[in-house]
Design a protein around this motif. Structure first.
Motif, PDB file in Angstrom:
ATOM      1  N   ALA A   1       0.835  -1.202   0.000  1.00 38.28           N
ATOM      2  CA  ALA A   1       0.000   0.000   0.000  1.00 38.28           C
ATOM      3  C   ALA A   1       0.872   1.255   0.000  1.00 38.28           C
ATOM      4  CB  ALA A   1      -0.934  -0.006   1.203  1.00 38.28           C
TER       5      ALA A   1
ATOM      6  N   SER B   1       2.238   1.976  -3.366  1.00 37.18           N
ATOM      7  CA  SER B   1       1.319   1.714  -4.470  1.00 37.18           C
ATOM      8  C   SER B   1       1.133   2.864  -5.445  1.00 37.18           C
ATOM      9  CB  SER B   1      -0.033   1.248  -3.933  1.00 37.18           C
ATOM     10  OG  SER B   1      -0.625   2.272  -3.179  1.00 37.18           O
ATOM     11  N   ASN B   2       1.180   4.112  -4.993  1.00 37.97           N
ATOM     12  CA  ASN B   2       0.943   5.208  -5.934  1.00 37.97           C
ATOM     13  C   ASN B   2       1.626   6.497  -5.478  1.00 37.97           C
ATOM     14  OD1 ASN B   2      -0.886   6.549  -4.114  1.00 37.97           O
ATOM     15  ND2 ASN B   2      -2.396   4.968  -4.624  1.00 37.97           N
TER      16      ASN B   2
ATOM     17  N   SER C   1       0.507   9.241  -4.422  1.00 39.32           N
ATOM     18  CA  SER C   1       0.096   9.959  -3.211  1.00 39.32           C
ATOM     19  C   SER C   1       0.653   9.294  -1.954  1.00 39.32           C
ATOM     20  CB  SER C   1      -1.413  10.187  -3.137  1.00 39.32           C
ATOM     21  OG  SER C   1      -2.104   9.044  -3.451  1.00 39.32           O
ATOM     22  N   THR C   2       0.689   7.972  -1.929  1.00 45.63           N
ATOM     23  CA  THR C   2       1.263   7.326  -0.739  1.00 45.63           C
ATOM     24  C   THR C   2       2.793   7.491  -0.716  1.00 45.63           C
ATOM     25  OG1 THR C   2       1.350   5.184  -1.863  1.00 45.63           O
ATOM     26  CG2 THR C   2      -0.584   5.624  -0.500  1.00 45.63           C
TER      27      THR C   2
END
Ligand code: NAG
Ligand code: NAG
Length: 200
Positions: free
Chosen positions: A139, A142-143, A145-146
């Protein structure tokens, strides 16, 4: 008087730090060796207590995600500590999981316990090991924003807030803090010193 003492200890901490580390690549002459081959379950390892500190994922903004918290792992050896007037030696981990044997893998405790009677702490870097936000490594990575909270500025702030919290909990407000770390982790130290001793 207290302010003067505080100022003196800050200067002393910075001076010791600068003799350990400089920007000119003298890290190789550090008196702190990594003992990768260190045996498991040495005496020091038995003294090494693993702890958690709750950090916000974002120290600098007020966005929705900024209020997400995660558990930040650190390790501590308090057996030698001389109390609130003795120093805190903080070792910053770099871009890797903190070893379960961290307290014995550096020669920090061996080298300085009897001379300075410090409290030793070892701080894992966010997004590594067990200090991963958003519930899992998958998580967290994962992208964009994270991953936006994965950076040196956030990591230095993690260390600063953790150390200030520890000082407060131990009523050790004026304990000089000596920070150590090699390579990338060590390069964060001068910034950390400034954060711990903001100009008046
Ligand atoms: C990014 O990943 C997190 C955690 O898996 C998820 O909650 C969030 O919705 C994702 N955001 C975007 C923009 O894909
Ligand atoms: C200091 O004490 C508070 C309250 O018990 C705790 O939440 C926090 O984690 C402690 N700080 C550190 C660095 O362990």
């Amino acid at each position: 008087m207290v302010a003067a003492a505080h100022f003196f200890s800050s200067v002393a901490a910075a001076a010791v730090l600068l003799s350990f580390f400089s920007w000119s690549g003298s890290v190789a002459s550090l008196p702190i060796r990594l003992k990768k081959e260190a045996a498991h379950s040495t005496d020091q390892e038995d003294l090494c207590v693993h702890k958690w500190y709750t950090q916000p994922v974002d120290h600098f903004n007020y966005g929705e995600d900024s209020y997400v918290e995660f558990q930040h792992k650190y390790a501590m050896v308090d057996k030698y500590w001389g109390g609130p007037s003795s120093p805190i030696f903080a070792y910053l981990e770099g871009e890797d999981a903190m070893s379960p044997d961290v307290c014995s893998e550096t020669s920090l405790v061996d080298a300085y316990a009897s001379r300075f009677r410090p409290l030793f702490i070892f701080i894992e870097h966010r997004y590594y090991g067990d200090s991963v936000p958003f519930g899992s490594r998958d998580a967290a990575f994962s992208n964009t924003s994270t991953l936006g909270f994965f950076g040196a500025a956030q990591a230095v702030q993690d260390a600063a807030e953790l150390i200030l919290s520890l000082r407060q909990n131990l009523s050790a407000h004026y304990s000089p803090v000596i920070v150590a770390g090699g390579s990338y982790a060590g390069s964060k130290n001068p910034i950390l010193i400034i954060k711990l001793n903001p100009p008046a």
